[in-house]
Design a protein around this motif. Structure first.
Motif, mmCIF file in Angstrom:
data_model
loop_
_atom_site.group_PDB
_atom_site.id
_atom_site.type_symbol
_atom_site.label_atom_id
_atom_site.label_comp_id
_atom_site.label_asym_id
_atom_site.label_seq_id
_atom_site.Cartn_x
_atom_site.Cartn_y
_atom_site.Cartn_z
ATOM 1 N N PRO A 78 10.078 -10.718 -60.636
ATOM 2 C CA PRO A 78 11.153 -9.796 -61.208
ATOM 3 C C PRO A 78 10.470 -8.110 -60.820
ATOM 4 O O PRO A 78 11.332 -7.404 -60.962
ATOM 5 C CB PRO A 78 11.252 -9.950 -62.565
ATOM 6 N N SER A 79 9.416 -8.075 -60.513
ATOM 7 C CA SER A 79 9.063 -6.678 -60.266
ATOM 8 C C SER A 79 9.194 -6.146 -58.982
ATOM 9 O O SER A 79 9.708 -6.911 -57.932
ATOM 10 C CB SER A 79 7.472 -6.855 -60.278
ATOM 11 N N SER A 80 9.058 -4.965 -58.897
ATOM 12 C CA SER A 80 9.300 -4.184 -57.600
ATOM 13 C C SER A 80 8.008 -3.430 -57.342
ATOM 14 O O SER A 80 7.326 -2.889 -58.114
ATOM 15 C CB SER A 80 10.491 -3.143 -58.054
ATOM 16 N N LEU A 81 7.630 -3.405 -55.982
ATOM 17 C CA LEU A 81 6.546 -2.775 -55.606
ATOM 18 C C LEU A 81 6.401 -1.613 -55.699
ATOM 19 O O LEU A 81 5.141 -0.894 -55.792
ATOM 20 C CB LEU A 81 6.343 -3.169 -53.973
ATOM 21 N N SER A 82 7.595 -0.881 -56.026
ATOM 22 C CA SER A 82 7.470 0.457 -56.070
ATOM 23 C C SER A 82 7.200 0.614 -57.603
ATOM 24 O O SER A 82 6.922 2.011 -57.981
ATOM 25 C CB SER A 82 8.882 1.154 -55.768
ATOM 26 N N ALA A 83 7.054 -0.021 -58.423
ATOM 27 C CA ALA A 83 6.733 0.288 -60.019
ATOM 28 C C ALA A 83 5.363 0.562 -59.935
ATOM 29 O O ALA A 83 4.538 -0.150 -59.279
ATOM 30 C CB ALA A 83 7.286 -1.129 -60.747
ATOM 31 N N LYS A 84 4.914 1.371 -60.912
ATOM 32 C CA LYS A 84 3.638 1.775 -61.240
ATOM 33 C C LYS A 84 2.674 0.472 -61.508
ATOM 34 O O LYS A 84 1.946 0.320 -60.970
ATOM 35 C CB LYS A 84 3.535 2.610 -62.264
ATOM 36 N N ASN A 85 3.133 -0.413 -62.312
ATOM 37 C CA ASN A 85 2.257 -1.546 -62.787
ATOM 38 C C ASN A 85 2.800 -2.854 -62.162
ATOM 39 O O ASN A 85 2.340 -3.782 -62.688
ATOM 40 C CB ASN A 85 2.374 -1.498 -64.518
ATOM 41 N N ALA A 86 3.120 -2.801 -61.026
ATOM 42 C CA ALA A 86 3.701 -3.940 -60.389
ATOM 43 C C ALA A 86 2.423 -4.643 -59.841
ATOM 44 O O ALA A 86 1.242 -4.418 -59.372
ATOM 45 C CB ALA A 86 4.560 -3.565 -58.849
ATOM 46 N N PRO A 87 2.329 -6.205 -60.051
ATOM 47 C CA PRO A 87 1.405 -7.000 -59.828
ATOM 48 C C PRO A 87 1.003 -7.171 -58.302
ATOM 49 O O PRO A 87 1.806 -7.058 -57.600
ATOM 50 C CB PRO A 87 1.608 -8.302 -60.564
ATOM 51 N N ARG A 88 -0.353 -6.962 -58.047
ATOM 52 C CA ARG A 88 -0.936 -7.216 -56.736
ATOM 53 C C ARG A 88 -2.167 -8.116 -56.916
ATOM 54 O O ARG A 88 -2.456 -8.445 -58.071
ATOM 55 C CB ARG A 88 -1.044 -5.799 -56.191
ATOM 56 N N LEU A 89 -2.513 -8.392 -55.649
ATOM 57 C CA LEU A 89 -3.727 -9.195 -55.385
ATOM 58 C C LEU A 89 -4.551 -8.378 -54.803
ATOM 59 O O LEU A 89 -4.381 -7.443 -53.902
ATOM 60 C CB LEU A 89 -3.659 -10.263 -54.647
#
Length: 116
Positions: A58-69
């Motif tokens: 459900p996240s957006s990459l533009s969100a500050k706390n978006a999950p990443r690897l």
């Protein structure tokens, strides 16, 4: 991890379809495990792992706390399939350009490769 000779790892970013993805892989007689995107990925850099699937979420990459690897995750010779959010992560990692579509997409979509 179960004692299997080969496996796929699904890295879950919160998709409602993660279990369905796993089921389809298992129906192809391939063992797979689902792990959260916050898991210690170093445990899954073993020879048994033949590839990775990055789920949607459900996240957006533009969100500050978006999950990443960690970027080191992508330094592998193993195949990585990204679905939805997972594909956006791959594109971002390799300097792809992400743009919002004028219409929402669901299901089959077509894309055009403009550059190698």
């Amino acid at each position: 991890m179960a004692p299997h000779n080969e496996m796929m790892v699904i890295i879950d970013f919160g998709s409602q379809y993660t279990q369905l993805i796993a089921r389809k892989i298992r129906e192809a007689h391939v063992y797979c495990e689902i792990i959260p995107c916050t898991a210690d990925l170093s445990k899954y850099e073993i020879d048994k792992v033949k590839g990775y699937v990055l789920s949607g979420g459900p996240s957006s990459l533009s969100a500050k706390n978006a999950p990443r690897l960690p970027s080191s995750f992508f330094n592998t010779t193993k195949p990585i399939l990204g679905i939805c959010y997972g594909m956006q992560l791959i594109a971002e990692q390799f300097n792809g350009k992400l743009e919002a579509s004028q219409t929402r997409e669901y299901g089959q979509a077509h894309f055009i490769v403009n550059d190698d």
